[in-house]
Design an enzyme around this catalytic site. Structure first.
Site, PDB file in Angstrom:
ATOM      1  N   LYS A 119       2.496   4.124  18.716  1.00 60.37           N
ATOM      2  CA  LYS A 119       2.591   5.516  18.250  1.00 60.37           C
ATOM      3  C   LYS A 119       2.660   6.480  19.445  1.00 60.37           C
ATOM      4  CE  LYS A 119       0.079   4.605  13.952  1.00 60.37           C
ATOM      5  NZ  LYS A 119      -1.272   4.448  13.388  1.00 60.37           N
TER       6      LYS A 119
ATOM      7  N   THR B 112       0.835  -1.212   0.000  1.00 61.10           N
ATOM      8  CA  THR B 112       0.000   0.000   0.000  1.00 61.10           C
ATOM      9  C   THR B 112       0.870   1.263   0.000  1.00 61.10           C
ATOM     10  OG1 THR B 112      -1.676  -1.187   1.259  1.00 61.10           O
ATOM     11  CG2 THR B 112      -1.823   1.205   1.273  1.00 61.10           C
TER      12      THR B 112
HETATM   13  P1  NAP Z   1       1.706  -3.936   2.886  1.00 64.16           P
HETATM   14  O1  NAP Z   1       0.701  -3.399   1.953  1.00 64.16           O
HETATM   15  O2  NAP Z   1       1.450  -5.242   3.541  1.00 64.16           O
HETATM   16  O3  NAP Z   1       3.103  -3.988   2.106  1.00 64.16           O
HETATM   17  C1  NAP Z   1       4.237  -4.588   2.653  1.00 64.16           C
HETATM   18  C2  NAP Z   1       5.266  -4.731   1.556  1.00 64.16           C
HETATM   19  O4  NAP Z   1       6.468  -5.244   2.103  1.00 64.16           O
HETATM   20  C3  NAP Z   1       4.855  -5.703   0.452  1.00 64.16           C
HETATM   21  O5  NAP Z   1       5.254  -5.190  -0.799  1.00 64.16           O
HETATM   22  C4  NAP Z   1       5.630  -6.963   0.769  1.00 64.16           C
HETATM   23  O6  NAP Z   1       5.954  -7.748  -0.381  1.00 64.16           O
HETATM   24  C5  NAP Z   1       6.899  -6.378   1.355  1.00 64.16           C
HETATM   25  N1  NAP Z   1       7.575  -7.280   2.262  1.00 64.16           N
HETATM   26  C6  NAP Z   1       7.113  -7.821   3.409  1.00 64.16           C
HETATM   27  N2  NAP Z   1       8.051  -8.608   3.974  1.00 64.16           N
HETATM   28  C7  NAP Z   1       9.121  -8.544   3.162  1.00 64.16           C
HETATM   29  C8  NAP Z   1      10.406  -9.152   3.174  1.00 64.16           C
HETATM   30  N3  NAP Z   1      10.766  -9.956   4.163  1.00 64.16           N
HETATM   31  N4  NAP Z   1      11.266  -8.849   2.160  1.00 64.16           N
HETATM   32  C9  NAP Z   1      10.914  -8.029   1.171  1.00 64.16           C
HETATM   33  N5  NAP Z   1       9.703  -7.421   1.093  1.00 64.16           N
HETATM   34  C10 NAP Z   1       8.831  -7.697   2.077  1.00 64.16           C
HETATM   35  O7  NAP Z   1       1.993  -2.904   4.071  1.00 64.16           O
HETATM   36  P2  NAP Z   1       1.742  -1.326   4.068  1.00 64.16           P
HETATM   37  O8  NAP Z   1       0.319  -1.067   4.458  1.00 64.16           O
HETATM   38  O9  NAP Z   1       2.279  -0.716   2.840  1.00 64.16           O
HETATM   39  O10 NAP Z   1       2.610  -0.887   5.354  1.00 64.16           O
HETATM   40  C11 NAP Z   1       4.002  -0.827   5.283  1.00 64.16           C
HETATM   41  C12 NAP Z   1       4.536  -0.146   6.552  1.00 64.16           C
HETATM   42  O11 NAP Z   1       3.976   1.152   6.656  1.00 64.16           O
HETATM   43  C13 NAP Z   1       4.196  -0.854   7.859  1.00 64.16           C
HETATM   44  O12 NAP Z   1       5.250  -0.661   8.765  1.00 64.16           O
HETATM   45  C14 NAP Z   1       2.964  -0.102   8.351  1.00 64.16           C
HETATM   46  O13 NAP Z   1       2.814  -0.149   9.752  1.00 64.16           O
HETATM   47  C15 NAP Z   1       3.318   1.296   7.917  1.00 64.16           C
HETATM   48  N6  NAP Z   1       2.194   2.201   7.715  1.00 64.16           N
HETATM   49  C16 NAP Z   1       1.142   1.810   6.954  1.00 64.16           C
HETATM   50  C17 NAP Z   1       0.086   2.676   6.769  1.00 64.16           C
HETATM   51  C18 NAP Z   1      -1.097   2.321   5.939  1.00 64.16           C
HETATM   52  O14 NAP Z   1      -2.062   3.105   5.927  1.00 64.16           O
HETATM   53  N7  NAP Z   1      -1.094   1.202   5.227  1.00 64.16           N
HETATM   54  C19 NAP Z   1       0.118   3.942   7.385  1.00 64.16           C
HETATM   55  C20 NAP Z   1       1.229   4.303   8.172  1.00 64.16           C
HETATM   56  C21 NAP Z   1       2.270   3.422   8.331  1.00 64.16           C
HETATM   57  P3  NAP Z   1       4.811  -8.416  -1.297  1.00 64.16           P
HETATM   58  O15 NAP Z   1       4.145  -7.246  -1.972  1.00 64.16           O
HETATM   59  O16 NAP Z   1       5.536  -9.272  -2.256  1.00 64.16           O
HETATM   60  O17 NAP Z   1       3.890  -9.123  -0.371  1.00 64.16           O
HETATM   61  N1  HSE Z   2      -2.987   0.617  10.692  1.00 59.29           N
HETATM   62  C1  HSE Z   2      -2.675   1.983  10.946  1.00 59.29           C
HETATM   63  C2  HSE Z   2      -3.935   2.732  11.249  1.00 59.29           C
HETATM   64  C3  HSE Z   2      -1.983   2.576   9.759  1.00 59.29           C
HETATM   65  O1  HSE Z   2      -5.032   2.228  10.968  1.00 59.29           O
HETATM   66  O2  HSE Z   2      -3.852   3.847  11.757  1.00 59.29           O
HETATM   67  C4  HSE Z   2      -1.465   3.959   9.997  1.00 59.29           C
HETATM   68  O3  HSE Z   2      -0.400   3.934  10.883  1.00 59.29           O
END
Ligand code: NAP
Ligand code: HSE
Length: 438
Positions: A208, A16
Site C-alpha cells: 500500500k 468478504t
Molecule cells: P475473500 O473473502 O477470500 O474472497 C475472495 C473471493 O474470490 C472468493 O469469493 C473466492 O471464491 C474468489 N476467488 C478466489 N480465487 C478465484 C478464482 N481463481 N476464480 C474465481 N474466483 C476466485 O477475499 P476478500 O477479503 O473479499 O478480499 C478480496 C480482495 O480485496 C483482495 O485483493 C484483498 O486484498 C482486497 N481487500 C480486502 C479487504 C478486506 O477487508 N477483506 C480490504 C481491502 C482490500 P470462493 O468464495 O468460492 O472461495
Molecule cells: N488485510 C488488509 C488489512 C485488508 O488488514 O488492512 C485491507 O486492505
C-alpha cells in the site's frame, strides 16, 4: 455507447468484499441511482466454488466457476476484481481491458507488483482501472491524492494502513489479548488477507505504501525494496514498557521526500498516546499527509472489513459509470502524474533514517552493565534520554529499557551489534523506532 439505462457490472470474487458490494448496491440503490443518474446492476459473478454456503444476498443464478464467462459477457461494462492474489487476477484483468471493459480492483498486491503494466495497457486501450479500496479500506485516500491534492507538493506521509495489525496491537495493548487470539479475531471479522502473514509481517502495508508513494510523489518504489518489519515480533513487554513512557505501539508506514530521494519504511513504532495517530485503534486506519502549502491533513476511517471496503469499491463503480455515460476515459492519470514529467527519486538508505529509538536489553544484573551499554551507545553519538531497569531476583535476566534522543539508524544498529556480543546480554535486544508525529 450502447444501452445507457444502467451500468452493468461483473464480479470476479464474492467473498468478504464482493458480498459487501452486493449489500451496498442493494441497500443504497436509490442514493446511488440519484447520484449516477442510472441504476447499477450486477449481472454475473465468478467464484471458485459455486456450491459453498453464502450470504443470502448472493444470487446463485448469476454464479459461475468460469471467470471468462464474466469477462466475455458483452453486457458487462465494468469488471470488479475482488478475488485477490497475483494470478489469475492479472490475466483476467488483462483480458478484461483488451475486451473493452473498465476495471475496479481492491487488489493492492497485484497493483504493487504489476500496476505499471496494467495501467499502461488501460491507457493503450482507452479504459480506466480504479482502485480506491486498495489502500485504507473505506478512506477515500486514493481519490484525495489523485484529485483533491493535485495542487500540492507532498513532504511526507505517515500512515496506519494495515487494519489487521492495528487491530491486533490495539487488542494486545488495551484488552490484554494474546497475539494469537487477536489475530484469530481479525481473521474471523474478514480483515486479514487470505495469507495473514501478509498483514502481520508488514508486506500488505509495504504494498500500500508503494501505491501511496507513486500517487503522492510520482516515484516508483517497488514494495520489495521498502524496509519492512512486521508486528509479529512486538511483545506484550514492549507494549507495556512503551505505555509506561507515555507511548503506544502502532504499525506505521512512512514516506518522506528528501532532496532527490524518498525515505520509505514500514514498521511498528512508538507514537505518543496523546496524539492523533496514538488514538487510531482497532481496525481503523489513518493517513497523515503533510504538504508544502496545506501543512498537515489527517484522513481517518475503517481500513478493512466488508462494508467499508465495499463502499470504496462501489464509489469506483459510480466514477466509472459517470465516465461511461459521458463517453470518456483516462481523464486523470492512473497514478496521478503523467509518466516522464516528474524526476524519479532514489530510495534513501534505511541507515540514514534519523529518529528517536526505544531499546530493550535483557541482561545479567551485575556491576558495569549500564556503563558498557551507555559507552557503546555514546561511542556512536547516541544519547540516552530516559531509562528504566526492572528489579531483579539476581538470577533471571533484568530488562534495561532506554529511550534515546534522535540518532542515525545506522549508528544505532552498529551499537546494538557491539552490545549484542557482550557476555552479560542474555537474549535478543529489541529496538523500535519512535515517531513523534502529533
Ligand atoms: P475473500 O473473502 O477470500 O474472497 C475472495 C473471493 O474470490 C472468493 O469469493 C473466492 O471464491 C474468489 N476467488 C478466489 N480465487 C478465484 C478464482 N481463481 N476464480 C474465481 N474466483 C476466485 O477475499 P476478500 O477479503 O473479499 O478480499 C478480496 C480482495 O480485496 C483482495 O485483493 C484483498 O486484498 C482486497 N481487500 C480486502 C479487504 C478486506 O477487508 N477483506 C480490504 C481491502 C482490500 P470462493 O468464495 O468460492 O472461495
Ligand atoms: N488485510 C488488509 C488489512 C485488508 O488488514 O488492512 C485491507 O486492505
Amino acid at each position: 455507447m450502447g444501452d445507457e439505462s444502467k451500468i452493468r457490472v461483473g464480479l470476479l470474487g464474492c467473498g468478504t468484499v464482493g458480498t459487501g458490494v452486493l449489500r451496498i448496491l442493494r441497500d443504497n440503490a436509490s442514493d446511488i441511482e440519484a447520484r449516477l443518474g442510472v441504476k447499477v446492476e450486477v449481472v454475473k459473478i465468478a467464484v471458485r466454488d459455486t456450491d459453498k454456503p453464502r450470504d443470502g444476498i448472493v444470487p446463485r443464478a448469476m454464479m459461475t466457476r468460469d471467470a471468462n464467462e464474466v469477462i466475455d459477457d458483452p453486457d458487462v461494462q465494468v469488471i470488479v476484481e475482488v478475488m485477490g492474489g497475483y494470478e489469475p487476477a492479472r490475466t483476467y484483468l488483462t483480458r478484461a481491458l483488451n475486451g473493452g471493459k473498465h476495471v475496479v480492483t481492491a487488489n493492492k498486491a497485484l497493483l504493487a507488483r504489476h500496476g505499471a503494466e496494467i495501467f499502461r495497457l488501460a491507457d493503450d486501450v482507452h479504459r480506466d482501472v480504479i482502485f480506491e479500496a486498495s489502500v485504507g479500506g473505506g478512506i477515500p485516500i486514493i481519490r484525495s491524492l489523485r484529485e483533491g491534492l493535485a495542487s500540492e507538493r507532498i513532504d511526507s506521509i505517515h500512515a496506519i494502513i494495515n487494519g489487521t495489525s492495528n487491530f491486533i496491537l490495539s487488542a494486545m495493548s488495551t484488552e490484554g489479548h494474546t497475539y494469537g487470539a487477536a489475530l484469530a479475531n481479525a481473521q474471523a471479522r474478514g480483515y486479514a488477507e487470505a495469507d495473514p502473514t501478509m498483514d502481520v509481517a508488514g508486506t500488505d502495508a509495504a504494498q500500500k505504501l508503494s501505491i501511496l508513494i507513486a500517487l503522492g510523489f510520482g516515484t516508483d518504489v517497488p514494495f520489495e525494496k521498502i524496509l519492512t518489519e512486521g508486528i509479529d515480533t512486538v511483545s506484550a513487554d514492549d507494549i507495556a514498557y512503551a505505555k509506561s513512557f507515555g507511548y503506544v505501539v502502532k504499525p506505521l508506514a512512512i514516506a518522506r521526500a528528501h532532496e532527490g530521494a524518498i525515505e520509505a519504511r514500514v514498521h511498528p513504532a512508538l507514537v505518543p498516546v496523546q496524539s492523533m495517530m496514538g488514538s487510531v485503534r482497532g481496525v481503523f486506519n489513518a493517513v497523515y499527509v503533510h504538504t508544502a502549502s496545506l501543512g498537515p491533513l489527517m484522513f481517518y476511517g475503517q481500513g478493512a472489513g466488508m462494508l467499508p471496503t465495499a463502499a470504496a469499491v462501489v464509489s469506483d463503480v459510480i466514477e466509472l459509470g459517470r465516465n461511461i455515460l459521458r463517453g470518456t476515459s483516462g481523464r486523470i492519470p492512473h497514478l496521478a502524474f503523467h509518466e516522464g514529467l516528474i524526476p524519479q527519486r532514489a530510495l534513501r538508505a534505511p541507515a540514514e533514517t534519523e529518529c528517536r529509538f526505544y531499546l530493550r536489553f535483557p541482561v545479567s544484573d551485575q556491576p558495569g552493565v549500564l556503563a558498557s551499554i551507555a559507552g557503546a551507545l555514546g561511542a556512536r553519538n547516541i544519547s540516552i534520554s530516559r531509562m528504566v531497569q526492572d528489579d531483579s531476583d539476581g538470577t533471571a535476566p533484568v530488562q534495561v529499557v532506554m529511550l534515546t534522543h534522535e540518532a542515525r539508524e545506522g549508528d544505532v544498529r552498529d551499537a546494538l551489534s557491539t552490545i549484542g556480543s557482550l557476555p552479560f546480554v542474555r537474549g535478543p535486544i529489541r529496538y523500535l523506532r519512535i515517531e513523534e508525529i502529533r
